[in-house]
Design a protein around this motif. Structure first.
Motif, PDB file in Angstrom:
ATOM      1  N   PHE A  38       0.771  -1.335   0.036  1.00  0.00           N
ATOM      2  CA  PHE A  38       0.023   0.047  -0.048  1.00  0.00           C
ATOM      3  C   PHE A  38       0.870   1.358   0.138  1.00  0.00           C
ATOM      4  O   PHE A  38       0.620   1.922  -0.724  1.00  0.00           O
ATOM      5  N   THR A  78       1.019   4.058  -2.848  1.00  0.00           N
ATOM      6  CA  THR A  78       0.690   5.418  -2.438  1.00  0.00           C
ATOM      7  C   THR A  78       1.833   6.420  -2.922  1.00  0.00           C
ATOM      8  O   THR A  78       1.543   7.452  -3.371  1.00  0.00           O
ATOM      9  N   LEU A  87       1.685   6.937  -6.543  1.00  0.00           N
ATOM     10  CA  LEU A  87       0.799   7.555  -6.759  1.00  0.00           C
ATOM     11  C   LEU A  87       1.223   9.294  -6.861  1.00  0.00           C
ATOM     12  O   LEU A  87       0.874   9.997  -7.814  1.00  0.00           O
ATOM     13  N   LEU A  88       2.071   9.350  -5.703  1.00  0.00           N
ATOM     14  CA  LEU A  88       2.253  10.720  -5.420  1.00  0.00           C
ATOM     15  C   LEU A  88       3.454  11.336  -6.360  1.00  0.00           C
ATOM     16  O   LEU A  88       3.658  12.278  -6.742  1.00  0.00           O
ATOM     17  N   ILE A 100      -2.513   2.465   7.314  1.00  0.00           N
ATOM     18  CA  ILE A 100      -3.213   2.382   6.340  1.00  0.00           C
ATOM     19  C   ILE A 100      -3.950   3.697   6.009  1.00  0.00           C
ATOM     20  O   ILE A 100      -4.139   4.170   5.071  1.00  0.00           O
ATOM     21  N   LEU A 101      -4.669   4.105   7.421  1.00  0.00           N
ATOM     22  CA  LEU A 101      -5.308   5.794   7.353  1.00  0.00           C
ATOM     23  C   LEU A 101      -4.251   6.421   6.787  1.00  0.00           C
ATOM     24  O   LEU A 101      -4.706   7.337   6.224  1.00  0.00           O
ATOM     25  N   ALA A 102      -2.945   6.454   7.138  1.00  0.00           N
ATOM     26  CA  ALA A 102      -2.054   7.506   7.077  1.00  0.00           C
ATOM     27  C   ALA A 102      -2.090   7.558   5.437  1.00  0.00           C
ATOM     28  O   ALA A 102      -2.060   8.591   4.734  1.00  0.00           O
ATOM     29  N   LEU A 103      -1.838   6.553   4.924  1.00  0.00           N
ATOM     30  CA  LEU A 103      -1.703   6.280   3.461  1.00  0.00           C
ATOM     31  C   LEU A 103      -2.754   6.829   2.633  1.00  0.00           C
ATOM     32  O   LEU A 103      -2.841   7.607   1.793  1.00  0.00           O
ATOM     33  N   LEU A 104      -4.068   6.568   3.496  1.00  0.00           N
ATOM     34  CA  LEU A 104      -5.384   6.978   2.864  1.00  0.00           C
ATOM     35  C   LEU A 104      -5.149   8.455   2.785  1.00  0.00           C
ATOM     36  O   LEU A 104      -5.464   9.283   1.776  1.00  0.00           O
ATOM     37  N   ALA A 105      -4.861   9.055   4.006  1.00  0.00           N
ATOM     38  CA  ALA A 105      -4.708  10.528   3.801  1.00  0.00           C
ATOM     39  C   ALA A 105      -3.756  11.147   2.640  1.00  0.00           C
ATOM     40  O   ALA A 105      -4.058  11.914   2.343  1.00  0.00           O
ATOM     41  N   LEU A 106      -2.479  10.354   2.692  1.00  0.00           N
ATOM     42  CA  LEU A 106      -1.798  10.672   1.669  1.00  0.00           C
ATOM     43  C   LEU A 106      -2.448  10.734   0.319  1.00  0.00           C
ATOM     44  O   LEU A 106      -2.415  11.622  -0.763  1.00  0.00           O
ATOM     45  N   GLY A 107      -3.245   9.606   0.133  1.00  0.00           N
ATOM     46  CA  GLY A 107      -3.932   9.454  -1.330  1.00  0.00           C
ATOM     47  C   GLY A 107      -4.582  10.643  -1.575  1.00  0.00           C
ATOM     48  O   GLY A 107      -4.794  11.380  -2.587  1.00  0.00           O
ATOM     49  N   ILE A 133      -8.406   5.338  -2.261  1.00  0.00           N
ATOM     50  CA  ILE A 133      -9.184   5.516  -0.910  1.00  0.00           C
ATOM     51  C   ILE A 133     -10.053   4.492  -0.663  1.00  0.00           C
ATOM     52  O   ILE A 133     -10.221   3.873   0.467  1.00  0.00           O
ATOM     53  N   CYS A 141      -8.031   1.257   0.296  1.00  0.00           N
ATOM     54  CA  CYS A 141      -7.558   1.426   1.794  1.00  0.00           C
ATOM     55  C   CYS A 141      -8.486   1.418   2.401  1.00  0.00           C
ATOM     56  O   CYS A 141      -8.427   0.716   3.650  1.00  0.00           O
ATOM     57  N   PHE A 201      -7.477   8.424  15.315  1.00  0.00           N
ATOM     58  CA  PHE A 201      -7.014   8.231  13.881  1.00  0.00           C
ATOM     59  C   PHE A 201      -8.050   8.401  12.784  1.00  0.00           C
ATOM     60  O   PHE A 201      -8.311   9.305  11.943  1.00  0.00           O
ATOM     61  N   VAL A 241      -9.111  11.441  10.384  1.00  0.00           N
ATOM     62  CA  VAL A 241      -9.073  11.220   8.686  1.00  0.00           C
ATOM     63  C   VAL A 241     -10.558  11.816   8.388  1.00  0.00           C
ATOM     64  O   VAL A 241     -10.592  12.470   7.139  1.00  0.00           O
TER      65      VAL A 241
END
Lengths: 97, 96, 602, 113, 315
Positions: free
Chosen positions: A20, A24, A27-28, B12-19, B39, B42, E10, E14
């Motif tokens: 993942f 990501t 992607l960036l 995973i949620l951090a990666l989601l925020a990055l997405g 998103i 994730c 968290f 988000v």
């Protein structure tokens, strides 16, 4: 026996999360749409696949396990079609703009 | 085990925020579609793990529905983006 | 009236009447939806008398039960289940709603008829189903004993009312409908937020159970202010009235009558239910005075801007704004500072009577305006002369409805005014008596303004520019049934004062027009005189070029200019308040101020 | 017990954002979006209240959860009606503005003598 | 475990980021994508709050169908964005609204936190009376038995909303079909999706309904999945929306509320109360209503997304 299963879970899930992360970052960072698409699809099927695999031993019953695999297959299908659509959209954007 | 899984969900949620950043900066519709897809995935992964942590077996059903409808939303997005670009002309018939 | 005694047990077969009064409109709407075509109108018209009969049966049964007629849905008692309750207030509102909907049905038969050739048309199909939807929503609002069922009923009401606004599809009606829907949705979400907090505090949403449990906690005060302000947004009390004038004026005549007379009363009824049944002990002097002060502002703003209007339907829409303000005067009068609680007495009876007579009279006035529009091809007030000859019934209905609204004996509004004045005297709040009298005078002002134009000489200059008016349609013929429906409603509103309401409303038995002849004549003449003065000063009219009136107008010069300036100022204030950001700000500010006013007491 | 506090505050902030967005943003589409946000915030209140009432073996009080399911469907039909109205208004006038004079001046022109 | 609140913090964080993004975003189509992501995350929050049924509903209706509606609208309204951007509220107005909105939100938060600690709950009562319907899922019990009136009225809301949407059609197109979806390119990915996904979706929809008797699920959630699948087929141009005036379509659109009314009145006539179920027949009757409901709600939701009829009813 459960220690081995836990170990499998830990390894698989962390591998999944790694993919993942890779997806990501890809992607960036990647320059244009098509390369980003490549990174995205990796995150999809490999990342989620490994996380689902890792959770299989934790899932309560066989039915839940089957459902986990079903989720993975569904996301694979979604990933495939969306990347096709994105590719068409990208080419159209590329050709029209 | 739950602690490990919780850390994983956090990641995973951090990666989601990055997405989401890609959605912020995404110039074209293609980028937004890809970000929405990431998103979605994730979210599904986080949901599966949360289901295991709180041992809510129904979370898997929710993940199934989410997977289905994330696809539907992405298809809707692609269709509307395509139609917005050339409203009335028939689609080019080039191969996949 | 004693508290509802048999509150939680089902009242046997008579309770089933309550279910019937909701099922009849809902089932008729569903059958009409499937039947479609010409049968939609017939099914709706067939449902009208059945619903009226059920409403009258309920009104007959309620006094016998002493308190309220109760029905437990599904056999489940609250707090788990939902109960339907009909006390005196809901019984009278059920009957009035059934009568007004029946009259609107008769009136709309001519406008919404499927053309000869077509199998089914959009407007008639939509109108008849939404008419039944509004009726079903209203009956549920009057009967539901659960706050969340009331929320679903409110949503039925709003979703059925909004498409009525833009039924003819013109651009400004589409915009008016969109503004109405968005602002009403904001209101219903605030109402829902309040409901959440009440459930969190007491674990039930049933009106009677809550009234036994409610104490002054922060959660309940916040819930009370959010729900009240949400409902005020849906009732369009000034300053939350941005959607009402364009929506009610833009709708077709039958739609405007439905919106102004009934839809607005749904959310008003829930405010009454909230403050007189759910949490009577939590109100405070500051909150009730503020609520009634908003009412007084609404009377002033609505009436003055109505006097400035050029179009008849906009005038009646702003008159609705003023009459809604009139309804909220009862809150300050009903609050007993000694017992620190809202009392169900003269003030509540006066308020409900005013709501009922306004429903009948306003529906009659909008129907009459519709007929005048069809007859003359336009509704510009300046050029209404000659309407009297072409549609006498409609003009008579408009005049009677107007007089009923002003509150001339023996109308319902007169009895309501008498009850409100009596409770003002009892509680020593003289200023509300002044506002009540001023309200009657203002209503008379814009009525006289219109009647003067209708019955006056044909004004050459006004009719000259009729051809340039883009909305002027060809002059149509108005059937007698349409005028008869409007006349019947106006007469019914005029006769409401003759009924002895003690069986349903909280008034001592035998309350009728008991005051002496001299008082009655004085009460009748005074508003007409004051109304005439206001019309002359503030009204939009141009003195005729020559003749005696011209010299009289010159003498009033400075006063007239001051009046016109004041009127223009009010119009600008109204236009400012009806901008979306300003209305949103007032919504939030009102919620905060109301919450502070409620908690000021503790 | 802590998730009710966390998600309660989160719901309140989301509701505040919804209110802010619905009032400030001039475009009706964004107002409908903000209304959906506000609605989901209020439904989260129901969820927190349900979680606090967890008893008798249920992870949450079923009554408010059932109310939320009914509420979400009602909110969806409200969004569908509002969007259909907005699209029709946009097709009719070419602009999506809610300003009073945008369609045609419904306000009174006080050109009085 | 101390870690669990960190997880909630968290997730909430988000969710808030996405919510702020949805309100602040410059152009509306990226705000809509943000809203779809917000819907997905909300499903996570609902699972953490121990309400998987609501998570299903929120995921299906909240982000799925509402997302599709908003995406379609944003695409069509893209041209109109310039006309309203001129009316932005001034800085002072914005801060004032922000301040007041914060006060209202804070008041609600304080009220929420000050609720009594042994929270009053109807869960014990719902559990005690679960025997009446023989269903295991407490939420289905509440929706179909204890508060059946709300569910019936809610389906009436759907019918009224649909009539409202249809009333926005131009007069000429009455009885016709909603907007024509494009004949997608036959070998394209969308047509492939439209051939593979719907069977899976229908199976999942029926499964969600069937399982709702004893496990989280429900008719509404199942109906939403079926509606989404029908819309994918329409989007790919494989099928076409039936005419609005067709009799069978209208029968299907009222089947749910009519069955509910008939069962309710039946309960009344058999001596019980309106909307009460005969003692040992409760479960089959409720499942019958739910099957009628799933067809009606699926058709209504799909037609609400499809919009008012715009093409006249040519064959």
């Amino acid at each position: 026996m459960s220690a081995v299963l836990d170990l499998v879970t830990i390894v698989a899930v962390s591998a999944g999360v790694f993919f993942f992360l890779a997806g990501t970052v890809g992607l960036l960072r990647f320059p244009d749409t098509l390369t980003r698409l490549h990174a995205l699809t990796k995150a999809d099927n490999l990342g989620l696949g490994l996380v689902a695999l890792g959770l299989l031993p934790q899932a309560g019953s066989l039915q839940n396990g089957l459902k986990l695999v079903c989720v993975w297959l569904l996301v694979l299908l979604a990933g495939a079609t969306v990347s096709q659509l994105v590719a068409q959209a990208a080419r159209r954007e590329g050709s029209s703009s | 085990m739950n602690e490990f899984l919780t850390v994983m969900v956090g990641l995973i949620l951090a990666l989601l925020a990055l997405g989401l950043v890609r959605v912020l900066r995404g110039p074209g519709d293609a980028d937004r579609m890809m970000a929405a897809q990431l998103i979605g995935t994730c979210g599904i992964a986080a949901l599966l793990i949360i289901g295991v942590i709180g041992d809510i077996s129904a979370a898997i059903d929710v993940a199934l529905v989410l997977a289905l409808l994330a696809t539907f939303a992405a298809a809707a997005f692609a269709e509307c983006a395509r139609r917005a670009q050339q409203p009335d002309t028939p689609p080019e018939t080039e191969g996949p | 009236m004693s508290g509802p005694v048999a509150v939680l047990e089902s009242a046997g077969s008579s309770g089933a009447l309550l279910v019937l009064s909701i099922v009849v409109p809902v089932a008729a709407a569903l059958v009409a939806f499937v039947a479609g075509g010409r049968r939609t109108a017939w099914i709706a018209l067939a449902a009208l008398p059945v619903g009226l009969a059920v409403a009258v049966a309920i009104a007959a049964k309620v006094p016998q039960t002493g308190g309220a007629l109760v029905y437990l849905l599904g056999g489940w008692a609250p707090p788990l289940g939902v109960a339907l309750r009909a006390d005196g207030l809901s019984a009278v509102m059920l009957v009035v709603t059934a009568c007004v909907v029946a009259a609107i049905g008769v009136y709309a038969r001519a406008d919404f008829r499927v053309a000869a050739g077509a199998a089914e048309e959009r407007a008639p199909f939509t109108f008849w189903i939404l008419l039944l939807g509004v009726w079903g929503g209203l009956n549920t609002v009057f009967l539901a004993g659960d706050l969340f069922t009331l929320y679903v009923a409110l949503e039925i009401l709003t979703f059925a009312a909004v498409p009525l606004v833009c039924l003819d599809g013109r651009a400004e009606t589409l915009q008016a409908a969109l503004r109405y829907l968005l602002f009403a949705l904001l209101g219903s979400v605030l109402y829902l937020a309040g409901t959440t907090l009440l459930y969190g505090a007491y674990g039930t949403l049933d009106v009677v159970l809550l009234s036994r449990l409610v104490t002054a906690e922060p959660a309940v005060l916040v819930a009370g202010s959010l729900m009240t302000v949400g409902l005020l947004a849906k009732t369009a009390l000034v300053p939350l009235h941005l959607w009402l004038p364009p929506a009610h004026a833009g709708a077709p005549p039958a739609g405007s009558a439905l919106l102004s007379a009934l839809v607005v009363k749904g959310s008003f009824f829930i405010v009454v239910r909230l403050w007189f049944d759910v949490m009577p002990g939590l109100q405070s002097v500051a909150a009730t005075q503020m609520l009634s002060a908003l009412g007084a502002t609404a009377i002033l703003l609505g009436s003055v801007v109505a006097l400035r209007q050029e179009r008849l339907k906009l005038l009646i829409a702003y008159s609705t704004l003023a009459q809604i303000g009139y309804l909220f005067l009862m809150f300050a009068l009903a609050y007993d500072a000694g017992a620190a609680s809202m009392l169900k007495g003269d003030a509540l009876a006066g308020g409900m009577l005013q709501a009922m007579s306004h429903a009948a009279a306003k529906a009659a006035m909008f129907m009459a305006a519709g007929s005048i529009y069809t007859a003359l091809g336009h509704d510009r007030i300046a050029a209404l002369a000659g309407a009297g000859r072409r549609v006498p019934g409609a003009v008579a209905a408009f005049a009677l409805g107007g007089l009923a609204l002003v509150g001339l004996p023996p109308s319902g509004a007169y009895l309501a005014k008498e009850l409100l004045l009596r409770s003002a005297a009892d509680t020593g709040q003289w200023w509300w008596a002044v506002v009540i009298q001023a309200g009657g005078a203002f209503t008379c002002a814009y009525l006289l303004l219109v009647l003067a134009r209708v019955l006056g000489p044909v004004n050459r200059t006004a009719t000259a520019d009729e051809t340039t008016d883009e909305t002027a349609t060809k002059r149509g013929r108005v059937g007698w049934s349409q005028q008869a429906a409007a006349l019947a409603l106006a007469a019914c509103s005029l006769a409401l004062g003759l009924v002895d309401w003690s069986a349903w409303l909280p008034v001592p038995p035998g309350t009728r027009l008991s005051s002496s002849l001299v008082d009655t004549i004085a009460a009748a003449v005074w508003p007409v005189l004051a109304g005439g003065v206001l019309a002359v000063l503030l009204g939009r009219w141009t003195p005729p070029p020559r003749g005696r009136l011209q010299q009289a107008a010159a003498a009033l010069g400075p006063l007239r200019r001051a009046g016109v300036a004041l009127g223009a100022g009010f119009c600008r204030a109204d236009a400012f308040l009806r901008q979306w950001p300003v209305a949103g700000l007032s919504l939030l500010a009102l919620a905060i101020v109301f919450g502070a006013a409620l908690s000021a007491r503790y | 017990m802590s998730e009710t506090i966390v998600f309660g505050l989160c719901a309140a902030v989301v509701a505040g954002l919804g209110l802010y967005g619905a009032i400030v943003n001039p475009q009706p589409l964004r107002k409908i979006l903000a209304f959906n946000l506000l609605g989901s915030g209020v439904f989260l209140f129901f969820g927190v209240v349900a979680r606090r009432g967890a008893a008798a073996g249920f992870p949450g009080d079923p009554i408010p959860q059932a109310l939320v399911i009914t509420g979400v469907v009602v909110a969806f039909s409200a969004t569908a009606l509002a969007l259909a109205l907005l699209l029709r208004y946009f097709d009719a006038t070419g602009s999506a503005s809610l300003r009073d004079g945008a369609a045609s001046n419904a306000g009174p022109e006080s050109t009085d003598a | 475990m101390t870690i669990v609140p960190a997880l909630d913090l968290f997730v909430a964080g988000v969710v808030l980021i996405v919510a702020v993004w949805t309100v602040v975003a410059r152009d509306s189509s990226s705000a809509v994508v943000g809203f779809v992501a917000y819907g997905l995350l909300l499903a996570l929050v609902w699972v953490r709050l121990g309400a998987p049924d609501v998570a299903l509903t929120e995921a299906a209706i909240g982000s799925g169908l509402t997302g599709a509606l908003l995406i379609g609208a944003a695409a069509r309204l893209r041209a109109g964005e310039s006309s309203t951007s001129a009316e932005h509220l001034g800085g002072v107005g914005r801060t004032l609204v922000a301040a007041l909105a914060t006060i209202v939100a804070a008041a609600i938060a304080v009220a929420l936190l000050s609720l009594p600690d042994p929270a009053p709950s109807l869960a014990p009562e719902a559990a005690a009376n679960a025997g009446a319907t023989g269903l295991g899922n407490p939420i289905t019990n509440v929706l179909m038995a204890f508060r059946a009136m709300d569910t019936m009225l809610e389906k009436f809301v759907l019918v009224i909303a649909l009539v409202g949407v249809w009333s926005l059609a131009p007069d000429g197109a009455w009885g016709g079909r909603p907007r024509s979806y494009h004949r997608a390119d036959p070998e394209g990915a969308l047509v492939f999706l439209a051939r593979v996904l719907p069977p899976l979706g229908v199976v999942l929809g029926i499964y969600v309904l069937w399982v709702s008797a004893d496990h989280p699920g429900g008719a509404f959630q199942g109906a939403t999945i079926l509606a989404a699948m029908w819309l994918v087929v329409l989007m790919a141009g494989l099928g076409d929306v039936p005419e609005v005036g067709r009799q069978q379509l209208r029968l299907m659109l009222v089947a749910g509320p009519v069955v509910f009314l008939i069962v309710g009145l039946g309960g009344l006539l058999l001596g019980g109360a309106f909307l009460s179920y005969p003692q040992d027949w409760a479960k089959p009757v409720i499942l019958a209503i739910e099957f009628a409901m799933i067809l009606t709600v699926a058709a209504t939701l799909a037609l609400l997304v499809a919009g008012p009829p715009e093409r006249s009813a040519e064959p």
